[in-house]
Design an enzyme around this catalytic site. Structure first.
Site: not given
Lengths: 458, 282
Positions: A51-53
């Protein structure tokens, strides 16, 4: 020469609007890996999507793919992204920088919450998917092994993962400072707020003996209690349950104090002055702060827990210096391995070239040699072989330790006059492509297993 | 009678190991991160206790009895029993932080033992040392060691209680075990200390009865020892009994254990300095 390139988009470079569109759902990750592995120059590849990268790591020969290669790939695999300019959000790293970045990601040093443990598992999952899609070769395999190993070292040799940085987890960790064994402790949840639910989840994981949920509205409380395997109790039983509970988590919407000094004094007497841990995460507060003056009661409100989290975050940041040093050591180890591996084709080319020269020279003197007795001729042959090996051995060693194999390649070609055809016969680079490898390639063997002549006699 | 060179060498080795263990435990706290070689301080402690055991064995063999009649003997046996108890405790409960204090005390105790000039034990009666007296001295010293351990865990309890109330979260906080663990240890050591002290005094009275025909000493120095012992015993009896009252948990119990040890240690020192050879000597 093998080139390692990494490009990606993460929480530091792109807002959530971009990240949510660029992330690959689990079910489409395999097809994306297949598409990436099909690209002409790509020998090996890894695609990490959380979700972050979203990060792409490629192994290519001789040339680094340009940043446009990655933006094109991302745009092609995400048709909804065609209108969004990705280049400003993309970071692009090559060779040891790329490896160092991946190691830092795996060790959770690049995470939004530094030290969170999930990312290592996510990297492992991505690697597994890539392995299944046959996009992993010896280079990626080595990078992955070392990334996991550096993550393990960071976790065991630094305090980065020992300090909780979420409020609910911090509350549970504080409980461990008061109670020795959680398996004989009971917890009372006053109110069913989100934070209380999170705390309840952590408490369950810690193995508390019993959870009791108390809400004003049984219609809300009973299903929630069932969800957390807790016992539901009405508010009218507060006094009874307070005398049994070891921890109380308050998060009701009440405007006044639910737990006051007289209530707690009487509860403490009934519970035999056993320590009581009170967590008040409600705003406005549900527990009278004066209670903290009572002996054997420990009261923490939301601000206190926040200060625990902040202090832990600072400590974690301090620990990242030590953690990054560990990562640098692992990167250095990888670079050493890579240099050794890159030198193999050149050593083979050099060996073949010198062997051809030796055989040609022996051929030139064949008439003279034929006049010698058999035993003497054998000795001469051995002598030439031994001389060659002894003279070349330092060169082989230097090549293995060379940090810049391109330079070494050029230097060796000039010094020894290696003809181009011998280079192409041995491969001007190592072909690590899992697509093209058949059976066990020479590159799959450890370097020590390769039959290098210098090692047989020196 | 002087200390034998071999005994001195063994004590020096033991103090070196204790210092090593102390430094390793200290570095664990200062460096904040998990130790790279977690077994190193315990190994150093085991090394120290082995050398000190040999030194004590030689001392007992040299004297021909196991009584602790001088301050250096009391100190040596005291630090030895402290370290031994800690090693067991560390194995059972993993109370690593206690190692810092135990090995600090053990190091300074062995240094003092080495430093104190040794004089032959003299009893005012000039009588040979009997088994009863030997048991009395050993039990009292073990009681003192238990009281010291109760004192240390009580101090840790109060420190952790202070940190929890003042919301201080530092490296030291992170290393202290839970309040419940410390309270339990305090309870155990106070109880064990009380048993040793009671048994030690009981043996002293039997010895006195056998030697002088009465359980209470007549001489002024003997009376001093007796009053001190009764004071300590009463305080310890109070600690043990009061803990049965549920109000005296945790903090209150910690205060009681701290005062119990201080009175115990003060009594021992008073005896050592003022009893003029009637009890044990410097």
């Amino acid at each position: 020469m093998i080139k390692i390139t990494l490009a990606g988009v993460n929480h530091k470079t792109a807002p959530v609007e971009i990240r949510e569109r660029i992330a690959y759902p689990k079910e489409s990750l395999s097809s994306a890996v297949q598409a990436l592995a099909r690209q002409d120059s790509v020998l090996e590849c890894l695609l990490l999507s959380t979700c972050n990268r979203v990060e792409i790591l490629t192994i290519t020969s001789n040339i680094h793919p340009s940043p446009d290669f990655f933006t094109d790939f991302l745009s092609k695999t995400h048709p909804a992204l065609t209108s969004v300019p990705l280049r400003p959000h993309l970071y692009y790293k090559t060779d040891s920088e790329a490896v160092e970045h991946l190691f830092q990601v795996t060790a959770s040093l690049d995470s939004m919450v530094v030290g969170e443990p999930q990312i290592t598992g996510q990297v492992k999952e991505s690697f597994e998917i890539c392995r299944k899609e046959n996009s992993v070769g010896p280079y990626l395999n080595q990078i992955f092994q070392r990334a996991v190993s550096s993550a393990k070292r960071v976790r065991s040799e630094t305090a980065i993962s020992h300090l909780p940085v979420s409020i609910s987890y911090a509350a549970c960790q504080l409980a461990r400072k008061i109670f020795q064994d959680m398996s004989n402790k009971s917890v009372l949840l006053l109110g069913g707020g989100e934070m209380a639910q999170l705390t309840a989840r952590h408490m369950k994981k810690m193995g508390v003996r019993s959870l009791t949920l108390m809400t004003r509205d049984p219609a809300k409380g009973e299903p929630l209690a069932a969800e957390y395997e807790a016992t539901y109790a009405p508010m009218s039983r507060l006094d009874d349950i307070l005398s049994e509970a070891d921890m109380v988590v308050c998060s009701t919407g009440a405007e006044t104090y639910l737990l006051t000094v007289p209530i707690m004094e009487s509860a403490m007497e009934r519970r035999g002055y056993r320590p009581l841990f009170l967590i008040d995460i409600a705003v406005p507060r549900n527990i009278d702060p004066e209670i903290s003056r009572l002996s054997n009661t420990f009261l923490y409100n939301i601000d206190d827990l926040r200060s625990v989290v902040l202090s832990n975050q600072k400590e974690r940041e301090m620990e990242t210096f030590a953690a990054k040093e560990i990562v640098r050591q692992e990167v250095a180890q990888f670079e050493k391995w890579r240099a050794e591996r890159s030198a193999v084709p050149l050593i083979q080319a050099l060996r073949q070239h010198t062997e051809e020269i030796r055989l040609a020279e022996l051929d030139r003197f064949s008439r003279t040699l034929d006049t010698l007795p058999d035993e003497a001729r054998k000795q001469v042959l051995l002598l030439t072989q031994s001389l060659m090996n002894k003279m070349l051995h330092p060169t082989y060693q230097t090549l293995r330790n060379s940090s810049n194999i391109d330079e070494a390649w050029e230097w060796i070609t000039r010094c020894y006059g290696l003809p181009p055809e011998i280079l192409s016969r041995n491969g001007s680079h190592e072909d690590t492509s899992p697509k093209e490898r058949e059976g066990k390639s020479v590159l799959d063997s450890p370097l020590s297993d390769l039959p290098l002549p210098g090692e047989q006699t020196c | 009678m002087t200390i034998s060179p071999l005994e001195l060498l063994l004590l020096e080795m033991a103090s070196g190991f204790y210092l090593g263990a102390f430094i390793l435990y200290l570095s664990e706290i200062l460096l904040s991160r998990p130790p790279r070689i977690p077994w190193a301080p315990v190994t150093a402690g085991v090394g120290g206790v082995l050398f000190q055991s040999l030194a004590i064995f030689i001392r007992f063999g040299f004297q021909g009895h196991v009584a602790l009649l001088s301050l250096r003997e009391v100190l040596s046996f005291f630090s030895w029993s402290l370290v031994l108890t800690f090693l067991y405790l560390e194995h059972q409960k993993k109370v690593r932080i206690l190692g810092l204090f135990i090995f600090g005390i053990a190091f300074f105790s062995t240094l003092m033992v080495i430093g104190i000039s040794f004089r032959a034990p003299v009893l005012s009666s000039g009588a040979p040392i009997g088994l009863l007296l030997s048991i009395h001295t050993l039990l009292i010293d073990l009681g003192l060691a238990s009281a010291a351990l109760a004192f240390m865990v009580s101090v840790l309890y109060l420190v952790l209680d202070h940190f929890l109330r003042r919301k201080i979260f530092n490296r030291f906080f992170a290393r202290i075990p839970s309040l419940e663990t410390l309270d339990q240890l305090n309870n155990n050591f106070s109880g064990i200390g009380f048993v040793f002290l009671t048994a030690g005094l009981f043996f002293a009275m039997i010895w006195s009865l056998e030697k002088f025909g009465r359980t209470l000493p007549l001489a002024s120095q003997g009376r001093l020892a007796f009053i001190g012992a009764i004071l300590v015993w009463l305080l310890y009896a109070m600690t043990v009994l009061v803990r049965r009252n549920r109000r005296f948990r945790g903090k209150q119990a910690a205060y009681l254990s701290i005062s119990g040890f201080l009175v115990f240690a003060a009594t021992m020192l008073v005896l050592a300095f003022f009893s003029k050879g009637s009890h044990f000597i410097l």
